[in-house]
Design a protein around this motif. Structure first.
Motif, PDB file in Angstrom:
ATOM      1  N   THR A  55       0.831  -1.201   0.000  1.00 48.02           N
ATOM      2  CA  THR A  55       0.000   0.000   0.000  1.00 48.02           C
ATOM      3  C   THR A  55       0.864   1.249   0.000  1.00 48.02           C
ATOM      4  OG1 THR A  55      -1.742  -1.144   1.217  1.00 48.02           O
ATOM      5  CG2 THR A  55      -1.783   1.270   1.248  1.00 48.02           C
ATOM      6  N   TYR A  56       1.913   1.238   0.811  1.00 47.70           N
ATOM      7  CA  TYR A  56       2.816   2.387   0.905  1.00 47.70           C
ATOM      8  C   TYR A  56       3.445   2.687  -0.455  1.00 47.70           C
ATOM      9  CZ  TYR A  56       7.166   4.895   1.792  1.00 47.70           C
ATOM     10  OH  TYR A  56       8.183   5.791   1.738  1.00 47.70           O
ATOM     11  N   TYR A  57       3.971   1.683  -1.115  1.00 45.74           N
ATOM     12  CA  TYR A  57       4.638   1.895  -2.396  1.00 45.74           C
ATOM     13  C   TYR A  57       3.660   2.319  -3.486  1.00 45.74           C
ATOM     14  CZ  TYR A  57       9.284   0.392  -1.028  1.00 45.74           C
ATOM     15  OH  TYR A  57      10.518   0.325  -0.454  1.00 45.74           O
ATOM     16  N   ILE A  58       2.472   1.741  -3.479  1.00 41.80           N
ATOM     17  CA  ILE A  58       1.465   2.124  -4.479  1.00 41.80           C
ATOM     18  C   ILE A  58       1.113   3.600  -4.341  1.00 41.80           C
ATOM     19  CG2 ILE A  58      -0.948   1.824  -5.172  1.00 41.80           C
ATOM     20  CD1 ILE A  58      -0.612  -1.162  -4.495  1.00 41.80           C
ATOM     21  N   VAL A  59       0.873   4.033  -3.089  1.00 40.67           N
ATOM     22  CA  VAL A  59       0.514   5.436  -2.853  1.00 40.67           C
ATOM     23  C   VAL A  59       1.671   6.351  -3.229  1.00 40.67           C
ATOM     24  CG1 VAL A  59      -0.101   7.136  -1.099  1.00 40.67           C
ATOM     25  CG2 VAL A  59      -1.177   4.887  -1.083  1.00 40.67           C
ATOM     26  N   GLN A  60       2.896   5.959  -2.895  1.00 33.76           N
ATOM     27  CA  GLN A  60       4.056   6.793  -3.213  1.00 33.76           C
ATOM     28  C   GLN A  60       4.240   6.962  -4.720  1.00 33.76           C
ATOM     29  OE1 GLN A  60       4.655   8.567  -0.523  1.00 33.76           O
ATOM     30  NE2 GLN A  60       6.863   8.411  -0.875  1.00 33.76           N
ATOM     31  N   VAL A  61       4.139   5.849  -5.449  1.00 32.80           N
ATOM     32  CA  VAL A  61       4.321   5.921  -6.898  1.00 32.80           C
ATOM     33  C   VAL A  61       3.224   6.760  -7.535  1.00 32.80           C
ATOM     34  CG1 VAL A  61       4.320   4.588  -9.034  1.00 32.80           C
ATOM     35  CG2 VAL A  61       5.602   3.760  -7.048  1.00 32.80           C
ATOM     36  N   LEU A  62       1.971   6.542  -7.111  1.00 36.60           N
ATOM     37  CA  LEU A  62       0.868   7.333  -7.657  1.00 36.60           C
ATOM     38  C   LEU A  62       1.033   8.812  -7.327  1.00 36.60           C
ATOM     39  CD1 LEU A  62      -2.218   5.009  -6.963  1.00 36.60           C
ATOM     40  CD2 LEU A  62      -1.147   5.517  -9.167  1.00 36.60           C
ATOM     41  N   SER A  63       1.455   9.115  -6.107  1.00 39.54           N
ATOM     42  CA  SER A  63       1.667  10.511  -5.705  1.00 39.54           C
ATOM     43  C   SER A  63       2.738  11.162  -6.571  1.00 39.54           C
ATOM     44  CB  SER A  63       2.074  10.586  -4.230  1.00 39.54           C
ATOM     45  OG  SER A  63       1.060  10.087  -3.388  1.00 39.54           O
ATOM     46  N   LEU A  64       3.805  10.418  -6.829  1.00 38.84           N
ATOM     47  CA  LEU A  64       4.890  10.952  -7.650  1.00 38.84           C
ATOM     48  C   LEU A  64       4.419  11.196  -9.077  1.00 38.84           C
ATOM     49  CD1 LEU A  64       7.903  11.682  -7.835  1.00 38.84           C
ATOM     50  CD2 LEU A  64       8.360   9.290  -8.412  1.00 38.84           C
ATOM     51  N   LEU A  65       3.663  10.251  -9.656  1.00 40.84           N
ATOM     52  CA  LEU A  65       3.190  10.388 -11.030  1.00 40.84           C
ATOM     53  C   LEU A  65       2.212  11.550 -11.185  1.00 40.84           C
ATOM     54  CD1 LEU A  65       2.681   6.629 -12.012  1.00 40.84           C
ATOM     55  CD2 LEU A  65       4.552   8.156 -12.681  1.00 40.84           C
ATOM     56  N   VAL A  66       1.413  11.784 -10.157  1.00 40.76           N
ATOM     57  CA  VAL A  66       0.469  12.906 -10.198  1.00 40.76           C
ATOM     58  C   VAL A  66       1.189  14.226  -9.961  1.00 40.76           C
ATOM     59  CG1 VAL A  66      -1.510  13.965  -9.033  1.00 40.76           C
ATOM     60  CG2 VAL A  66      -1.517  11.520  -9.530  1.00 40.76           C
TER      61      VAL A  66
END
Length: 670
Positions: free
Chosen positions: A191-202
């Motif tokens: 969950t942590y990595y998914i949120v981090q990657v999505l946050s970075l892409l946005v």
């Protein structure tokens, strides 16, 4: 006891909080700035307008905050494994506190410096103080710290707040050992990595758009001149802007340097941009309409090329050709002052040339400026309006229009709001409303303006990607370049505009000025020289004045001549600053052209029979441009010495006075 990973534990949440604190600090600096400089605004600022200025300030705070916090953004958004982050956020806290404190300090310093300069500090300050010793600088700043101790105290409190309010991401090691359904930590890690990657892409596109000031292709990167879009007078730009932004946006801009070619007295004797009333005739309140056509090089206009390309050459502008031959005044040797739209605008409408850097990308863009709109609007009661079919605010045109006195602005928003047109159905998909429809909107709006009026329209359709409306596919000649069918389309749009305008009561009492912003896609060798790259039409058309007609094949003219020509034609009876000359004057020897050659970082000066190229220190080449159209022979060594001397001295006088007025904010009569 282990906790489940929640939204409040995530780095993105902590990052947003930390950025919010910085926004609050910038707003506090803006309040301090206004309080310490209240005497500059008392009696002119309403509460509502003040809130508008503060709101606009957030647009300029955002790029500054993102620039200064770039490292912090990366530290919070990169998906790094938490086990490797011992002390990670302690380092982040130090970086966050230091960089944002520095930004606040220079913001607060401008609270004191602004009254002396009238503008926010820019990167030119490094050149201004570059020759001062360290001891002298310490003495200057030490004295200022003591006399403004309250700002020092405020700065210290803000630094303390940055340190205390900084929020790190929570220790996620203690948050993910078990999930609510009894699973192991891997689920929480995922969950942590998914949120981090999505946050970075946005975050990446959002940050790019915020730094540029918009997300569309038509949006030019926001710069200090855009502050003019939100203010009623130049001093208010100090409220809208912040100092970090002003410095960042001018770091790579060459500051205007005043050369010491001659004494001020000699320079003024050779040339002066101060124009005095030419005669005692009564002012004639004619309407003035300036049409600035995108990329309309002379090369594409049949009238100017009969000799160059043969008598059968038709070009791509049958309407303009007919207008010139049936009742307009134009010039064989007419030139632009720049190579970009943002360089053409000040030249055409404010008689300000482009030397070294585009004016509206430099600190001088915050200078008080005049122009046709301000001279006629403020002093003669004209209604003034600027029209451009792109999204409001694009290209910096709205900011320029407001800075130079235009009372109204009509863009894509106003077009879409008009029930007589089809809104975005007429959008070209890239830049703006198609020229045909926007020109018709222009004609309609002119009929609603109180006379006399001064208006300007900037066209858009003859711009890359060079397409025409689908209904006109195959109707216009293709030419040798994709641009040329767009030139033909805009010519057709002009024809329809004049058909509509000629039926309105204001038409016969109007002076039309038609020119281009710059050239584009030159083909013939004649137009590919350094001088050919500036060949644009300048056409004067007054349907109610049959005396304004002809083809001047002697005088050298350029875009900056438009303003003084229009004002002289109207018998304007007040002094003003303009770097051009009256094109309709009796002596052709008064005409000259001077522009900057970016490819060689030099000037080109045209007068009489010669074009000189000057690198700022010495003349490097000379061409007999009237007979040597392709610049094949450098005649510097054989031209008459007296002519060379006269041209050099006059050219240097113009450059010196331009630089001096730019650096001292002396572009209007005060």
């Amino acid at each position: 006891m282990k906790r489940h990973l929640s939204l409040s534990d995530l780095p993105i949440t902590a990052l947003l909080w930390n950025l919010l604190v910085v926004y609050c600090a910038y707003t506090l600096c803006r309040v301090a700035f206004l309080a310490l400089n209240w005497s500059l605004y008392a009696g002119t600022l309403t509460f509502g307008h003040t809130m508008e200025l503060f709101g606009a300030g957030l647009l300029f705070d955002t790029p500054a905050i993102l620039y200064t916090n770039a490292i912090i953004l990366l530290m919070f958004l990169l998906p790094l494994h938490w086990k490797e982050r011992a002390g990670y956020y302690r380092v982040a806290r130090w970086i966050y506190t230091i960089v944002n404190s520095i930004a606040v300090y220079i913001n607060l310093m401008d609270c004191v410096y602004f009254p002396f300069t009238g503008k926010r500090t820019t990167a030119s300050v490094f050149a201004e103080f570059g020759n001062e010793s360290t001891g002298e600088m310490l003495k200057i700043f030490g004295g200022q710290f003591l006399s403004h101790w309250y700002l020092v105290l405020l700065a210290a409190l803000v630094t303390w707040a940055f340190w205390k309010l900084f929020r790190p991401s929570r220790d996620t090691k203690s948050c993910v050992s078990k999930t609510p359904d009894g699973g192991d930590a891997k689920s929480g890690i995922s969950t942590y990595y998914i949120v981090q990657v999505l946050s970075l892409l946005v975050a990446i596109p959002l940050c790019i758009g915020a730094i540029r000031g918009g997300f569309t292709k038509a949006t030019r990167p926001i710069t200090i001149s855009n502050a003019n879009q939100y203010v009623n007078r130049p001093a208010e730009t100090g409220i809208v802007l912040n100092t970090p932004f002003s410095i960042f946006r001018t770091l790579k801009k060459t500051p205007f340097v005043v050369p010491d070619y001659m004494s001020d007295e000699e320079a003024a004797r050779l040339y002066t941009p101060l124009h005095q009333p030419a005669d005692s005739a009564a002012f004639t309140p004619r309407n003035v309409v300036v049409l600035i056509l995108e990329s309309y090089s002379k090369q594409h206009i049949g009238f100017y090329n009969k000799t160059l390309r043969g008598g059968t050459y038709k070009g791509f502008t049958p309407f303009l050709d007919s207008l010139i031959t049936s009742g307009a005044m134009t010039f064989r040797y007419s030139y632009a002052n720049g190579r970009k739209s943002i360089e053409g605008m000040p030249s055409v409408l404010s008689s300000l040339p482009n030397f070294v850097e585009p004016l509206f990308l430099t600190p001088a863009s915050l200078n008080a400026m005049s122009g046709l709109a301000r001279e006629l609007g403020e002093n003669k009661g004209y209604t003034t309006a600027f029209f451009h079919g792109a999204q409001n605010g694009s290209m910096g045109f709205q900011a320029f229009a407001r800075a130079t006195g235009f009372q109204r602005y009509y863009g894509r928003d106003e077009f879409n709001a008009d029930p007589n047109f089809h809104g975005d159905d007429d959008f070209d998909g890239t830049w703006a409303i198609w020229d045909e429809e926007f020109f018709q909107f222009f004609a309609e709006q002119l009929g609603t303006l109180h006379e006399p009026f001064m208006t300007a329209l900037f066209s858009a359709s003859s711009h890359d990607p060079f397409v025409v409306p689908e209904k006109y596919q195959g109707r216009f000649p293709q030419g040798e370049r994709p641009l040329q069918q767009c030139i033909a389309y805009t010519d057709y749009a002009l024809k329809r505009f004049f058909e509509a305008a000629s039926k309105q009561p204001w038409f016969q009492n109007t002076l039309f000025v038609i020119t281009a912003d710059h050239v584009s896609q030159q083909i013939d060798p004649f137009y590919c020289t350094t001088l050919g790259n500036y060949c644009v039409p300048i056409i004067l058309y007054a349907p109610g004045d049959t005396s304004l007609h002809g083809y001047d094949e002697e005088r050298v003219v350029e875009q900056i001549d438009i303003m003084p020509t229009v004002l002289t034609y109207l018998h304007y009876d007040r002094p003003y600053i303009a770097f051009g000359q009256n094109m309709l004057g009796g002596n052709p020897d008064e005409g000259f052209a001077l522009h900057w050659l970016p490819e060689s970082s030099s000037y080109e000066y045209v007068w009489g029979d010669y074009a000189l190229q000057f690198d700022g220190k010495q003349v490097t080449a000379a061409y007999a441009f009237r007979t040597d159209s392709t610049f094949s022979h450098n005649v510097l060594g054989t031209m008459p010495p007296a002519t060379l001397d006269r041209m050099q001295r006059h050219m240097k006088s113009v450059i010196q006075q331009y630089m001096q007025r730019m650096t001292t904010d002396n572009l209007v009569i005060k």
